[in-house]
Scaffold this active site. Structure first.
Site, PDB file in Angstrom:
ATOM      1  N   GLU A 112       4.038  39.397  16.332  1.00 43.16           N
ATOM      2  CA  GLU A 112       5.419  39.014  16.105  1.00 43.16           C
ATOM      3  C   GLU A 112       6.304  40.136  15.566  1.00 43.16           C
ATOM      4  OE1 GLU A 112       6.839  35.855  16.747  1.00 43.16           O
ATOM      5  OE2 GLU A 112       4.971  35.742  17.869  1.00 43.16           O
ATOM      6  N   SER A 139      -5.433 -23.226 -10.589  1.00 43.23           N
ATOM      7  CA  SER A 139      -5.725 -23.329 -12.024  1.00 43.23           C
ATOM      8  C   SER A 139      -5.430 -22.054 -12.797  1.00 43.23           C
ATOM      9  CB  SER A 139      -7.195 -23.721 -12.225  1.00 43.23           C
ATOM     10  OG  SER A 139      -7.427 -25.019 -11.720  1.00 43.23           O
TER      11      SER A 139
END
Length: 793
Positions: free
Chosen positions: A169, A443
């Site tokens: 690059e 319950s």
């Protein structure tokens, strides 16, 4: 002869010369006229200026001009003779213009440089929309958006990988100042000779500036700005730092942001494990990741790899022999999905995402780079997921339930420490059964009734007649269709007796019970009906578990939450949790209720939840065993478990399975955790004053039906239908109770003398109660209809 000579030499002939002289005279005349016109124009301008300056209102300006002219004349007279020369003065003028031009250029450059972004921003850069969610120990639970999932330092990256990127690059990366003129020229030449765009001229620094500060616009303005930012970066940031940031941020295809991600996604390796061939393959991706990806086109990827290897040879990073060996290597991909793209605790992290807009702005979320520090204990979370998974896989098939949820909270500060909302988030369902499912608690709601009773001054030894009875047409029924006579409310809670819970509700009143439940943390809607005492109104697991936490924390409650802190990409704290506890129950009531709930685990329906330390809790089962619950706690942790089906279909199970799931999770949680005892209980049950005032219900009709079982129903085939409609009541106002010491409330029923302990019949377990482990049921059959009726129609 002269005429011939003129033609041979290409010179104009005599007639032509004459014509040229005439034209020249004509042109000269025109020029003279133009000069004359300009002179006349200047004369007219001067006359107008003189007229303007002669106006009375311009006297001040005329005075200033006269003073300036006089000063210039004095200055000219003082000049040495050499400077009075016109030639010298012209040169000085040009020198002033040049110096002024240089100064102006520097000023403009300084202004442009100031308009460029701050180079320090590359240290904190994050792409838009990215989000990181961490556990309480800092481990990453989930990363969302275009985030770099594995950030590396430059020292963690192998040299051959760095060299491959530089050679491919930006070969002169270590020499240029951000712009590589030679690289641009070389790229132009290669593109011209190849007849296409085969090489770019951007440096790595320019690419980094485009990633961090700009976009992919191809305009000239963007390119110029990119070059200027690159030069500013080079002046402010070291080369190694620029390279490190680039290699961590460059997009390499397939959701790979940075070399660490690419190594994992393409080859299932860390960067240190990459071969030269694989490193060159990754370095070849930036120009066109979708084209050169080995997952898309292996042949093109190999060609691009070979091109990178050739560039590495040209740059002197590797030898020809090394390049040939790498080219001969078969390129084998082993793909993996990006790390943390799936959450380690998906139900919890998506719950956190839903809560996020409550704490930070939409703009901050969209800007990205946020880190959410949560309350989740990663070790506990694994134990919770294992417990839920094993419960569904081992017990779910036999008991006919397919889903489960679990949530654990630190009752001292309200922090959610574990959350599992179902069996499998990614394969089964993303519906969170811990926070979104509204189910009948059965319950497990009874402790709110008894807490209100104890807070109103009732003694845990207060007794009620357990019998068949109707109140205003409503008939509660016990499991197994058996009734045990006189029973204390402590024994009724231990054995989950429904009749006593309803009679206690009548004596305490609807409003105090509803207020108590709301103060403790129940936010779902509750109605003032007799079925309230048996858990007929739907709640979710998170609020139910949090409400039990008020008992574990000696009467204090803190809103449950999963976020500790939110910071942006620059480290600024956007949110810091500051939850404060509030008093929901007086400490004496909390200690008595905890003592009563401990009996449920030691002697009642919650025996499967026992640990090597004190435990308090309550089981619960809704109509036809559609919901199986256990909510239990130790002083440091309160945990709730729910089992059932999303379509609300009945199960064959019992709440003891939920208690066992709780045990499997908590036995891992308490490893290494010091044993902490619950507060001692005062023995002044009969003389203590209440902290709230009871508001007894005044039924229109109460009918006793005796202590025997309903004759028309068998123990095996009996079914409980929906309870009949109850008479309407005015909606009570639910305001926070004031803690005072009222007089002893008058009960709706006269309290009979307490029965001797020995005379109390052996308790019959409710549907929640499992047989002892050694006793297997004679044959599998559906669980009988639960004793907790549905709410009135």
């Amino acid at each position: 002869m002269a005429k011939y000579s003129s033609k041979r030499r290409g010179l104009p002939t005599r007639p032509d010369r004459s014509r040229l002289r005439q034209e020249s005279m004509t042109d000269g005349g025109k020029k003279q006229k133009r000069r004359l016109g300009m002179r006349n124009s200047r004369s007219r301008i001067g006359q107008r200026l003189a007229t303007l300056l002669g106006h009375p209102q311009m006297a001040g300006i005329r005075g200033a001009l006269d003073i300036t002219t006089a000063r210039l004349e004095r200055l000219e007279r003082r000049l040495p003779p050499p400077l009075k020369s016109p030639v010298v003065r012209r040169r000085l003028l040009w020198l002033g213009v040049i110096v002024g031009g240089i100064g102006a250029a520097k000023l403009i450059s300084w202004q442009i440089d100031r308009s460029l972004p701050d180079p320090a921003e590359i240290q904190t850069f994050a792409r838009r929309g990215t989000l990181t969610i961490r556990a309480s120990d800092g481990t990453v639970l989930h990363q969302l958006g275009a985030a770099t999932r594995e950030k590396l330092t430059i020292d963690q990256m192998p040299k051959q990988l760095i060299d491959a990127f530089v050679a491919s690059e930006d070969r002169r990366f270590y020499e240029h100042n951000g712009i590589d003129i030679q690289g641009i020229g070389r790229a132009i030449a290669r593109n011209i000779t190849s007849g296409g765009l085969v090489e770019g001229g951007s440096t790595l620094t320019q690419q980094l500036s485009r990633i961090v500060y700009l976009n992919q616009d191809r305009s000239i303005v963007r390119k110029v700005r990119e070059a200027m930012i690159a030069q500013k970066l080079e002046r402010s940031v070291a080369k190694r730092q620029l390279l490190e940031k680039y290699l961590n941020l460059v997009y390499l295809g397939s959701n790979a942001y940075g070399v660490g991600d690419a190594a994992w996604i393409y080859f299932s390796k860390s960067v240190n494990q990459l071969s030269l061939s694989e490193a060159a393959t990754i370095a070849g991706l930036p120009p066109a990741p979708s084209v050169y990806s080995p997952l898309e086109d292996l042949e093109k990827a190999q060609q691009r790899r070979n091109n990178v290897l050739d560039k590495m040879v040209e740059a002197g990073y590797i030898s020809v022999t090394e390049a040939q060996a790498a080219k001969a290597e078969d390129l084998t991909v082993k793909p993996s999905e990006p790390k943390k793209i799936q959450s380690d605790a998906p139900y919890f992290t998506y719950y956190v995402q839903q809560q996020l807009p409550n704490y930070v702005s939409k703009e901050a979320i969209e800007a990205g780079g946020l880190t959410v520090e949560t309350t989740l204990n990663a070790t506990w979370q694994k134990a919770a997921e294992k417990a839920v998974k094993e419960t569904i896989e081992v017990d779910g098939s036999a008991a006919s339930f397919k889903q489960a949820s679990l949530v654990a909270i630190d009752p001292r500060n309200g922090e959610i420490r574990s959350m599992v909302g179902g069996y499998d988030f990614y394969k089964e369902s993303q519906f969170n059964r811990a926070t979104q499912a509204q189910r009948q608690p059965g319950s497990t709601f009874k402790p709110f009734v008894y807490t209100a009773a104890i807070a109103a001054g009732f003694s845990p030894h207060r007794s009620y007649l357990d019998e068949r009875f109707k109140v205003d047409g409503y008939q509660p029924k016990n499991y197994s269709n058996k009734y045990s006579g006189w029973m204390s409310i402590k024994s009724a809670l231990t054995n989950s007796i429904n009749v006593v819970a309803v009679k206690t509700l009548i004596d305490v009143g609807f409003s105090p019970v509803i207020r108590m439940a709301q103060n403790m943390g129940i936010h779902s809607k509750l109605e003032p009906t007799y079925a309230l005492s048996l858990g007929a109104y739907e709640v979710n697991l998170l609020e139910l578990t949090s409400a039990y936490g008020a008992l574990a924390a000696q009467g204090n409650t803190v809103d449950p939450h999963g976020i500790r802190r939110i910071v942006d990409r620059k480290g600024n704290v956007l949110y810091q949790s500051e939850y404060k506890s509030k008093r929901a129950i007086d400490p004496g009531t909390a200690s008595i209720m905890t003592w009563m709930l401990r009996g449920v685990v030691t002697d009642g329906t919650g025996r499967a939840a026992q640990l090597d330390r004190p435990v308090a809790g309550k089981t619960g089962t809704s109509e036809k065993a559609r919901d199986l619950w256990f909510i239990g706690f130790i002083p440091q942790v309160v945990t709730g478990v729910w089992l059932g089906n999303d379509d609300n279909s009945p199960t064959w199970g019992a709440s003891s399975t939920a208690a066992f799931t709780w045990h499997e999770f908590m036995k891992e949680v308490v490893k290494g955790m010091p044993v902490q005892n619950f507060p001692d209980v005062a023995d002044n049950f009969d003389t203590r004053k209440g902290s709230i005032k009871a508001q007894p219900v005044k039924p229109s009709r109460i009918q006793s039906l005796g202590a025997g079982a309903d004759p028309e129903e068998s123990s095996r085939d009996r079914r409980y239908e929906e309870a009949p409609a109850e008479p309407s009541y005015e909606e009570p106002s639910y305001s926070a109770p004031a803690y005072s010491e009222p007089e002893d409330p008058e009960p709706a029923y006269p309290e009979p003398p307490p029965e001797p302990a020995a005379a109390e019949p052996p308790p019959e377990p409710e549907q929640d109660a499992p047989p002892v482990a050694e006793e297997a049921p004679p044959e599998p059959e559906p669980a009988p209809v639960g004793s907790d009726p549905l709410p009135p129609s």
